[in-house]
Design a protein around this motif. Structure first.
Motif, PDB file in Angstrom:
ATOM      1  N   GLY A  99       0.821  -1.208   0.000  1.00  0.00           N
ATOM      2  CA  GLY A  99       0.000   0.000   0.000  1.00  0.00           C
ATOM      3  C   GLY A  99       0.852   1.254   0.000  1.00  0.00           C
ATOM      4  N   LEU A 100       1.853   1.237   0.860  1.00  0.00           N
ATOM      5  CA  LEU A 100       2.755   2.390   0.977  1.00  0.00           C
ATOM      6  C   LEU A 100       3.470   2.639  -0.352  1.00  0.00           C
ATOM      7  CD1 LEU A 100       4.186   4.483   2.755  1.00  0.00           C
ATOM      8  CD2 LEU A 100       5.835   2.727   3.381  1.00  0.00           C
ATOM      9  N   ALA A 101       3.996   1.561  -0.933  1.00  0.00           N
ATOM     10  CA  ALA A 101       4.722   1.681  -2.189  1.00  0.00           C
ATOM     11  C   ALA A 101       3.834   2.280  -3.274  1.00  0.00           C
ATOM     12  CB  ALA A 101       5.249   0.315  -2.609  1.00  0.00           C
ATOM     13  N   GLU A 102       2.628   1.772  -3.339  1.00  0.00           N
ATOM     14  CA  GLU A 102       1.713   2.244  -4.372  1.00  0.00           C
ATOM     15  C   GLU A 102       1.466   3.747  -4.246  1.00  0.00           C
ATOM     16  OE1 GLU A 102      -2.591   0.814  -5.141  1.00  0.00           O
ATOM     17  OE2 GLU A 102      -1.245  -0.920  -5.201  1.00  0.00           O
ATOM     18  N   ARG A 103       1.184   4.176  -3.032  1.00  0.00           N
ATOM     19  CA  ARG A 103       0.894   5.596  -2.821  1.00  0.00           C
ATOM     20  C   ARG A 103       2.103   6.475  -3.103  1.00  0.00           C
ATOM     21  NH1 ARG A 103      -3.423   7.847   1.256  1.00  0.00           N
ATOM     22  NH2 ARG A 103      -2.570   9.701   0.305  1.00  0.00           N
ATOM     23  N   LEU A 104       3.240   6.037  -2.585  1.00  0.00           N
ATOM     24  CA  LEU A 104       4.430   6.872  -2.761  1.00  0.00           C
ATOM     25  C   LEU A 104       4.850   6.935  -4.215  1.00  0.00           C
ATOM     26  CD1 LEU A 104       6.698   6.150   0.325  1.00  0.00           C
ATOM     27  CD2 LEU A 104       5.178   8.057  -0.105  1.00  0.00           C
ATOM     28  N   GLN A 105       4.705   5.817  -4.910  1.00  0.00           N
ATOM     29  CA  GLN A 105       5.138   5.818  -6.305  1.00  0.00           C
ATOM     30  C   GLN A 105       4.282   6.758  -7.150  1.00  0.00           C
ATOM     31  OE1 GLN A 105       5.589   1.670  -7.410  1.00  0.00           O
ATOM     32  NE2 GLN A 105       7.004   1.394  -5.714  1.00  0.00           N
ATOM     33  N   GLU A 128       1.598  14.251   0.814  1.00  0.00           N
ATOM     34  CA  GLU A 128       1.254  12.897   0.348  1.00  0.00           C
ATOM     35  C   GLU A 128       2.093  11.832   1.054  1.00  0.00           C
ATOM     36  OE1 GLU A 128      -0.886  11.444  -2.031  1.00  0.00           O
ATOM     37  OE2 GLU A 128      -1.929  13.333  -1.673  1.00  0.00           O
ATOM     38  N   VAL A 129       3.393  12.121   1.166  1.00  0.00           N
ATOM     39  CA  VAL A 129       4.289  11.153   1.817  1.00  0.00           C
ATOM     40  C   VAL A 129       3.843  10.944   3.262  1.00  0.00           C
ATOM     41  CG1 VAL A 129       6.667  10.732   2.600  1.00  0.00           C
ATOM     42  CG2 VAL A 129       6.262  11.675   0.333  1.00  0.00           C
ATOM     43  N   ARG A 130       3.477  12.050   3.893  1.00  0.00           N
ATOM     44  CA  ARG A 130       3.043  11.990   5.291  1.00  0.00           C
ATOM     45  C   ARG A 130       1.801  11.101   5.439  1.00  0.00           C
ATOM     46  NH1 ARG A 130      -0.555  15.186   7.675  1.00  0.00           N
ATOM     47  NH2 ARG A 130      -0.597  15.045   9.940  1.00  0.00           N
ATOM     48  N   LEU A 131       0.829  11.347   4.564  1.00  0.00           N
ATOM     49  CA  LEU A 131      -0.395  10.545   4.631  1.00  0.00           C
ATOM     50  C   LEU A 131      -0.121   9.072   4.355  1.00  0.00           C
ATOM     51  CD1 LEU A 131      -2.999  12.871   2.875  1.00  0.00           C
ATOM     52  CD2 LEU A 131      -2.913  12.209   5.288  1.00  0.00           C
ATOM     53  N   ALA A 132       0.730   8.843   3.353  1.00  0.00           N
ATOM     54  CA  ALA A 132       1.042   7.450   2.987  1.00  0.00           C
ATOM     55  C   ALA A 132       1.702   6.727   4.156  1.00  0.00           C
ATOM     56  CB  ALA A 132       1.960   7.421   1.762  1.00  0.00           C
ATOM     57  N   LEU A 133       2.601   7.417   4.839  1.00  0.00           N
ATOM     58  CA  LEU A 133       3.300   6.776   5.966  1.00  0.00           C
ATOM     59  C   LEU A 133       2.353   6.520   7.134  1.00  0.00           C
ATOM     60  CD1 LEU A 133       6.621   8.809   5.886  1.00  0.00           C
ATOM     61  CD2 LEU A 133       6.363   6.391   5.341  1.00  0.00           C
ATOM     62  N   LEU A 134       1.500   7.491   7.404  1.00  0.00           N
ATOM     63  CA  LEU A 134       0.546   7.302   8.503  1.00  0.00           C
ATOM     64  C   LEU A 134      -0.396   6.149   8.189  1.00  0.00           C
ATOM     65  CD1 LEU A 134      -0.290  10.996   9.480  1.00  0.00           C
ATOM     66  CD2 LEU A 134       1.021   9.334  10.816  1.00  0.00           C
ATOM     67  N   GLU A 135      -0.794   6.093   6.926  1.00  0.00           N
ATOM     68  CA  GLU A 135      -1.678   5.004   6.510  1.00  0.00           C
ATOM     69  C   GLU A 135      -0.985   3.649   6.633  1.00  0.00           C
ATOM     70  OE1 GLU A 135      -3.414   4.838   2.357  1.00  0.00           O
ATOM     71  OE2 GLU A 135      -4.641   6.339   3.376  1.00  0.00           O
ATOM     72  N   ALA A 136       0.344   3.674   6.452  1.00  0.00           N
ATOM     73  CA  ALA A 136       1.107   2.423   6.580  1.00  0.00           C
ATOM     74  C   ALA A 136       1.398   2.112   8.038  1.00  0.00           C
ATOM     75  CB  ALA A 136       2.407   2.526   5.801  1.00  0.00           C
ATOM     76  N   ASP A 137       0.815   2.903   8.934  1.00  0.00           N
ATOM     77  CA  ASP A 137       0.905   2.610  10.360  1.00  0.00           C
ATOM     78  C   ASP A 137       2.259   2.970  10.962  1.00  0.00           C
ATOM     79  OD1 ASP A 137      -0.362   1.773  12.647  1.00  0.00           O
ATOM     80  OD2 ASP A 137       0.331  -0.300  12.473  1.00  0.00           O
ATOM     81  N   VAL A 138       2.921   3.937  10.354  1.00  0.00           N
ATOM     82  CA  VAL A 138       4.179   4.398  10.926  1.00  0.00           C
ATOM     83  C   VAL A 138       3.848   5.334  12.087  1.00  0.00           C
ATOM     84  CG1 VAL A 138       6.378   5.563  10.477  1.00  0.00           C
ATOM     85  CG2 VAL A 138       5.274   4.250   8.667  1.00  0.00           C
ATOM     86  N   ASN A 139       4.600   5.192  13.146  1.00  0.00           N
ATOM     87  CA  ASN A 139       4.429   5.998  14.344  1.00  0.00           C
ATOM     88  C   ASN A 139       4.347   7.499  14.019  1.00  0.00           C
ATOM     89  OD1 ASN A 139       5.793   7.607  16.577  1.00  0.00           O
ATOM     90  ND2 ASN A 139       5.445   5.658  17.602  1.00  0.00           N
TER      91      ASN A 139
END
Ligand code: GDP
Length: 297
Positions: free
Chosen positions: A5-11, A34-45
C-alpha cells in the motif's frame, strides 16, 4: 507482501515530481503531504513521521535540490535517503565473540516466531557463514516449544541442547554454553520463553539468563503483522533488557509495514533480519536501502 500500500501511494506521488524541471516550494509541500499521509496510513508511528517529514522538507527546499539540474529526481533521492536512514542506514552484521562461542539470545512474545527464527538463524549462519551453531531449548513453560525446536534441529541436522521442562532456564543456558565449548560450536542460539504479554517474571528470567551467559546479541523477535504493538513491545523489551537488534517476522504477510519504519527510531536498535515466510530458508538480512528502494519503486 509488506509495504504494498505504501509503495503504491508513494510511487504515484513520486511520478508527479520526478520529471519536473523546476520544483517549487508548493510542489515540495504537496509531495510531503502525500508522503506523510502514505506513511501514517502504513501505520508508521506519528512522531516518527513528523520528524521525517520535517527533515525531508528542509532538505528538499535546500540548495542541493533547488539548484540541481534534475530537481524532481533530487527530491526523490532525499526521500529515499531519509527512508533508508529511518530504517537504520547501513545493514548491520551479527556480532562475533572474541573467543567462541558467540552467544545469541532470542527473545519475544509467544507467537512472534521466536522458535522458527531460532532455526532459521542457525540455518543462515551455517549456509552463509559456514558456522556450526548449537540450538538451545530454554522455553520450559511451553512443552511443545522444546519439541518444536527439536523438530527444527532434526530437519536441519543440527544438535539441540535441552534439559526437559523441569530444569531452570538459567542453568540450561549456562550448561549449553559449556557444551558448545566442549563440542566446538562457534554459535549458541538460545530460544527463551515467550509470554502472551510483556510481564515482570518474563523480564526477570531473561535478565538472569543475560547475566549468566553474557550474550553478544539479544535479538528481539517481533511480528510485523501486529503493527504499532510490535513497536511498543520492542520499546519495552529494549528498556528492560537492552536488546541488540530486532528480527521482524511475517513481512511476507499482508502487513502495512509501519513497524519496520518505526522500530529503529523508537528503540535506536537496528532491524537485523526479516522473516519472509514459514520455511527455514526464509530469513533475510534486513537491508534498509534495498527496502527503501522497494518502497519507492
Ligand atoms: P514463538 O511462539 O515465538 O516461538 O513462535 P513460532 O516460532 O512457534 O511461530 C509462530 C507461527 O508463526 C508459526 O506458525 C510459524 O510458522 C509462523 N512464522 C514464523 N515466522 C514467520 C514468517 O516470517 N512468515 C510467516 N508467514 N510465518 C511465520
Amino acid at each position: 507482501m509488506a509495504f504494498e500500500g505504501l509503495a503504491e501511494r508513494l510511487q504515484g506521488t513520486i511520478k508527479k515530481i520526478t520529471g519536473k524541471g523546476k520544483v517549487s516550494e508548493q510542489d515540495v509541500k504537496e509531495m510531503t503531504r502525500e508522503v506523510r499521509l502514505a506513511l501514517l496510513e502504513a501505520d508508521v508511528n506519528f512522531k516518527v513521521v513528523k520528524d521525517l517529514i520535517k527533515r525531508i522538507k528542509e532538505r528538499a527546499v535546500g540548495q542541493e535540490v533547488m539548484e540541481s539540474l534534475t530537481p524532481g529526481q533530487q527530491v526523490i533521492k532525499v526521500v529515499k535517503e531519509e527512508l533508508t536512514e529511518l530504517m537504520g542506514g547501513e545493514q548491520s552484521k551479527i556480532a562475533v565473540a572474541d573467543r567462541p562461542p558467540t552467544v545469541i539470545m532470542m527473545a519475544g512474545l509467544q507467537g512472534a516466531g521466536k522458535t522458527t527464527t531460532t532455526g532459521k538463524l542457525a540455518n543462515h549462519l551455517r549456509k552463509k557463514h559456514n558456522r556450526s551453531p548449537l540450538l538451545v531449548a530454554a522455553d520450559v513453560y511451553r512443552p511443545a516449544a522444546i519439541n518444536q525446536l527439536e523438530t527444527l534441529g532434526s530437519q536441519l541436522e543440527m544438535p539441540v541442547f535441552s534439559m526437559g521442562t523441569e530444569a531452570n532456564p538459567v542453568d540450561i543456558a549456562k550448561q549449553a554454553v559449556e557444551r558448545a565449548k566442549e563440542a566446538h560450536h562457534d554459535y549458541v542460539i538460545i530460544d527463551t520463553a515467550g509470554r502472551l504479554h510483556v510481564d515482570d517474571d518474563l523480564m526477570d528470567e531473561l535478565q538472569q539468563i543475560k547475566d549468566a551467559v553474557g550474550p553478544q546479541e539479544i535479538f528481539l523477535v517481533v511480528d510485523a503483522m501486529t503493527g504499532q504493538d510490535a513497536v511498543n513491545v520492542a520499546e519495552s523489551f529494549n528498556q528492560q533488557l537492552d536488546i541488540s537488534g530486532v528480527v521482524l517476522t511475517k513481512l511476507d504477510g499482508d502487513t502495512r509495514g509501519g513497524a519496520a519504519l518505526s522500530i529503529k527510531t523508537v528503540t535506536d536498535k537496528p532491524i537485523k533480519f526479516a522473516g519472509m515466510g514459514e520455511k527455514l530458508d526464509q530469513l533475510e538480512p534486513f537491508h534498509p536501502e534495498r527496502m527503501a528502494s522497494r518502497i519507492l519503486g
